[in-house]
Design a protein around this motif. Structure first.
Motif, mmCIF file in Angstrom:
data_model
loop_
_atom_site.group_PDB
_atom_site.id
_atom_site.type_symbol
_atom_site.label_atom_id
_atom_site.label_comp_id
_atom_site.label_asym_id
_atom_site.label_seq_id
_atom_site.Cartn_x
_atom_site.Cartn_y
_atom_site.Cartn_z
ATOM 1 N N GLY A 128 0.784 -1.229 0.000
ATOM 2 C CA GLY A 128 0.000 0.000 0.000
ATOM 3 C C GLY A 128 0.815 1.276 0.000
ATOM 4 O O GLY A 128 0.325 2.319 0.457
ATOM 5 N N VAL A 129 2.055 1.230 -0.519
ATOM 6 C CA VAL A 129 2.871 2.449 -0.555
ATOM 7 C C VAL A 129 3.169 2.899 -1.983
ATOM 8 O O VAL A 129 3.989 3.797 -2.187
ATOM 9 N N LEU A 130 2.500 2.306 -2.962
ATOM 10 C CA LEU A 130 2.775 2.675 -4.351
ATOM 11 C C LEU A 130 2.511 4.167 -4.594
ATOM 12 O O LEU A 130 3.272 4.829 -5.308
ATOM 13 N N ALA A 131 1.462 4.697 -3.984
ATOM 14 C CA ALA A 131 1.148 6.119 -4.164
ATOM 15 C C ALA A 131 2.201 7.032 -3.529
ATOM 16 O O ALA A 131 2.240 8.228 -3.815
ATOM 17 N N LEU A 132 3.042 6.440 -2.672
ATOM 18 C CA LEU A 132 4.087 7.217 -1.989
ATOM 19 C C LEU A 132 5.442 7.062 -2.663
ATOM 20 O O LEU A 132 6.454 7.528 -2.127
ATOM 21 N N ARG A 133 5.502 6.440 -3.814
ATOM 22 C CA ARG A 133 6.777 6.029 -4.404
ATOM 23 C C ARG A 133 7.749 7.180 -4.612
ATOM 24 O O ARG A 133 8.971 6.988 -4.559
ATOM 25 N N HIS A 134 7.233 8.387 -4.851
ATOM 26 C CA HIS A 134 8.122 9.529 -5.101
ATOM 27 C C HIS A 134 8.357 10.385 -3.853
ATOM 28 O O HIS A 134 9.093 11.370 -3.914
ATOM 29 N N ARG A 135 7.748 10.013 -2.752
ATOM 30 C CA ARG A 135 7.978 10.715 -1.492
ATOM 31 C C ARG A 135 9.323 10.292 -0.906
ATOM 32 O O ARG A 135 9.758 9.155 -1.051
ATOM 33 N N THR A 136 9.986 11.204 -0.189
ATOM 34 C CA THR A 136 11.206 10.830 0.512
ATOM 35 C C THR A 136 10.837 10.079 1.786
ATOM 36 O O THR A 136 9.825 10.387 2.438
ATOM 37 N N VAL A 137 11.658 9.112 2.153
ATOM 38 C CA VAL A 137 11.329 8.306 3.328
ATOM 39 C C VAL A 137 11.361 9.150 4.604
ATOM 40 O O VAL A 137 10.659 8.831 5.574
ATOM 41 N N THR A 138 12.133 10.231 4.604
ATOM 42 C CA THR A 138 12.193 11.093 5.794
ATOM 43 C C THR A 138 10.912 11.898 5.973
ATOM 44 O O THR A 138 10.687 12.455 7.048
ATOM 45 N N SER A 139 10.066 11.958 4.949
ATOM 46 C CA SER A 139 8.812 12.715 5.055
ATOM 47 C C SER A 139 7.634 11.842 5.467
ATOM 48 O O SER A 139 6.528 12.346 5.654
ATOM 49 N N LEU A 140 7.869 10.534 5.635
ATOM 50 C CA LEU A 140 6.775 9.611 5.911
ATOM 51 C C LEU A 140 6.455 9.549 7.398
ATOM 52 O O LEU A 140 7.305 9.821 8.249
ATOM 53 N N SER A 141 5.237 9.144 7.700
ATOM 54 C CA SER A 141 4.889 8.824 9.080
ATOM 55 C C SER A 141 5.570 7.525 9.479
ATOM 56 O O SER A 141 6.097 6.790 8.629
ATOM 57 N N GLY A 142 5.549 7.209 10.781
ATOM 58 C CA GLY A 142 6.172 5.978 11.237
ATOM 59 C C GLY A 142 5.576 4.749 10.591
ATOM 60 O O GLY A 142 6.292 3.832 10.184
ATOM 61 N N GLY A 143 4.249 4.707 10.467
ATOM 62 C CA GLY A 143 3.592 3.557 9.864
ATOM 63 C C GLY A 143 3.886 3.438 8.378
ATOM 64 O O GLY A 143 4.094 2.339 7.859
ATOM 65 N N GLU A 144 3.901 4.561 7.667
ATOM 66 C CA GLU A 144 4.231 4.536 6.241
ATOM 67 C C GLU A 144 5.661 4.057 6.029
ATOM 68 O O GLU A 144 5.939 3.267 5.121
ATOM 69 N N ARG A 145 6.562 4.535 6.876
ATOM 70 C CA ARG A 145 7.965 4.124 6.759
ATOM 71 C C ARG A 145 8.106 2.625 7.024
ATOM 72 O O ARG A 145 8.862 1.931 6.347
ATOM 73 N N GLN A 146 7.376 2.121 8.007
ATOM 74 C CA GLN A 146 7.448 0.695 8.321
ATOM 75 C C GLN A 146 6.960 -0.139 7.142
ATOM 76 O O GLN A 146 7.545 -1.180 6.810
ATOM 77 N N ARG A 147 5.921 0.304 6.474
ATOM 78 C CA ARG A 147 5.419 -0.429 5.314
ATOM 79 C C ARG A 147 6.395 -0.353 4.144
ATOM 80 O O ARG A 147 6.538 -1.315 3.374
ATOM 81 N N ALA A 148 7.089 0.779 3.997
ATOM 82 C CA ALA A 148 8.082 0.906 2.927
ATOM 83 C C ALA A 148 9.265 -0.037 3.165
ATOM 84 O O ALA A 148 9.781 -0.660 2.226
ATOM 85 N N VAL A 149 9.695 -0.152 4.420
ATOM 86 C CA VAL A 149 10.784 -1.080 4.742
ATOM 87 C C VAL A 149 10.342 -2.520 4.497
ATOM 88 O O VAL A 149 11.115 -3.348 3.996
ATOM 89 N N PHE A 150 9.105 -2.831 4.820
ATOM 90 C CA PHE A 150 8.576 -4.169 4.544
ATOM 91 C C PHE A 150 8.534 -4.424 3.041
ATOM 92 O O PHE A 150 8.858 -5.531 2.582
ATOM 93 N N ALA A 151 8.172 -3.395 2.263
ATOM 94 C CA ALA A 151 8.160 -3.541 0.800
ATOM 95 C C ALA A 151 9.560 -3.844 0.276
ATOM 96 O O ALA A 151 9.725 -4.639 -0.657
ATOM 97 N N ARG A 152 10.576 -3.213 0.863
ATOM 98 C CA ARG A 152 11.953 -3.510 0.458
ATOM 99 C C ARG A 152 12.272 -4.991 0.678
ATOM 100 O O ARG A 152 12.899 -5.642 -0.164
ATOM 101 N N ALA A 153 11.836 -5.540 1.824
ATOM 102 C CA ALA A 153 12.071 -6.955 2.106
ATOM 103 C C ALA A 153 11.323 -7.844 1.110
ATOM 104 O O ALA A 153 11.864 -8.850 0.635
ATOM 105 N N LEU A 154 10.094 -7.481 0.770
ATOM 106 C CA LEU A 154 9.344 -8.258 -0.219
ATOM 107 C C LEU A 154 10.044 -8.251 -1.571
ATOM 108 O O LEU A 154 10.042 -9.262 -2.289
ATOM 109 N N ALA A 155 10.649 -7.118 -1.912
ATOM 110 C CA ALA A 155 11.320 -6.992 -3.204
ATOM 111 C C ALA A 155 12.551 -7.890 -3.308
ATOM 112 O O ALA A 155 13.015 -8.182 -4.412
ATOM 113 N N GLN A 156 13.077 -8.358 -2.181
ATOM 114 C CA GLN A 156 14.208 -9.281 -2.222
ATOM 115 C C GLN A 156 13.813 -10.644 -2.778
ATOM 116 O O GLN A 156 14.680 -11.397 -3.226
#
Length: 256
Positions: A128-156
């Motif tokens: 659920g972070v596709l809409a945030l793809r161009h946002r910087t990770v430093t601008s995200l909320s804690g929950g959004e950042r956690q989902r982005a890190v999880f997406a990185r793991a899925l991409a492995q």
């Protein structure tokens, strides 16, 4: 063959044994939940399994191979690791962060190709972070950042994933979505998940096996309905619990 085999595993931090003589087999193709009070050694155990720490005593084996001998890039193709705290101080975009999950598959000095970008896009869509793809990770909320890190793991695209409190910053909807996604991948086959959780009812809902730690020692291991009982959990957490319809409920002092 077990996914992980632990033999007398110990780790010492500032003169204290954070883990003390852990010996067990962790099965593959299962959702394994690690539980226990704060400071019981859950995160330390997960970091030892990931290869981020070397044991002070004992050994940890990944599918029969001593983890301490495995090269980092080879480990990155076998397991993805989602730590409890990820320092994201640089202004990477979400897409750039997720594409880092493809690093273990790239040759030296190579760049991601379209196949890598397609995998990253799928991972962002799943979390659920596709809409945030161009946002910087430093601008995200804690929950959004956690989902982005999880997406990185899925991409492995690894057959093993280690996660340390992956839903701690998420609202209930995203908690259910993330844990259900992991549960479905295990159910589909060829995927193993070892996850630190605090919520006993989440473990009851998704785990096949629970490992329960207390003061660095493994005190219980088995299917959640056999292990997560009021008789074992009440003294462990120091709070009265009642069981109702397959769930555990804490009894607050004002309710007693």
């Amino acid at each position: 063959m077990a996914l992980f085999t632990l033999k007398g595993l110990s780790w010492i931090y500032e003169g204290n044994e954070a883990l003390n003589g852990i010996t067990c087999d962790i099965p593959e193709n299962a959702f394994v939940a690690i539980l226990g009070p704060n400071g019981s050694g859950k995160s330390t155990l997960l970091r030892l399994l990931s290869g981020a720490l070397r044991p002070a005593k004992g050994q940890a084996f990944l599918q029969g191979e001593d983890i301490s001998t495995l090269p980092a890039k080879a480990m990155g193709r076998r397991l993805a690791w989602v730590p409890q705290d990820t320092l994201l101080s640089f202004s990477f975009t979400v897409e750039e962060l997720v594409l880092m999950g493809r690093y273990p598959y790239l040759a030296a000095f190579a760049h991601e190709d379209q196949a890598d970008r397609d995998i990253a896009e799928q991972a962002m869509r799943q979390t659920g972070v596709l809409a945030l793809r161009h946002r910087t990770v430093t601008s995200l909320s804690g929950g959004e950042r956690q989902r982005a890190v999880f997406a990185r793991a899925l991409a492995q695209r690894t057959p093993i994933m280690l996660l340390d409190e992956p839903v701690s910053s998420l609202d209930i909807g995203h908690q259910v979505a993330l844990l259900s996604l992991l549960r479905q991948q295990v159910k589909t086959g060829g995927f193993s998940c070892v996850c630190v959780l605090h919520d006993l009812n989440q473990a009851l809902a998704v785990a096949d096996i629970c490992l329960v730690l207390r003061e660095g020692r493994l005190i219980a291991q088995g299917p959640p309905r056999q292990v997560l009982t009021p008789e074992l959990m009440q003294p462990l957490y120091g709070v009265p619990l009642t069981a109702d319809n397959g769930r555990l409920w804490p009894v607050y002092p004002h309710q007693a």
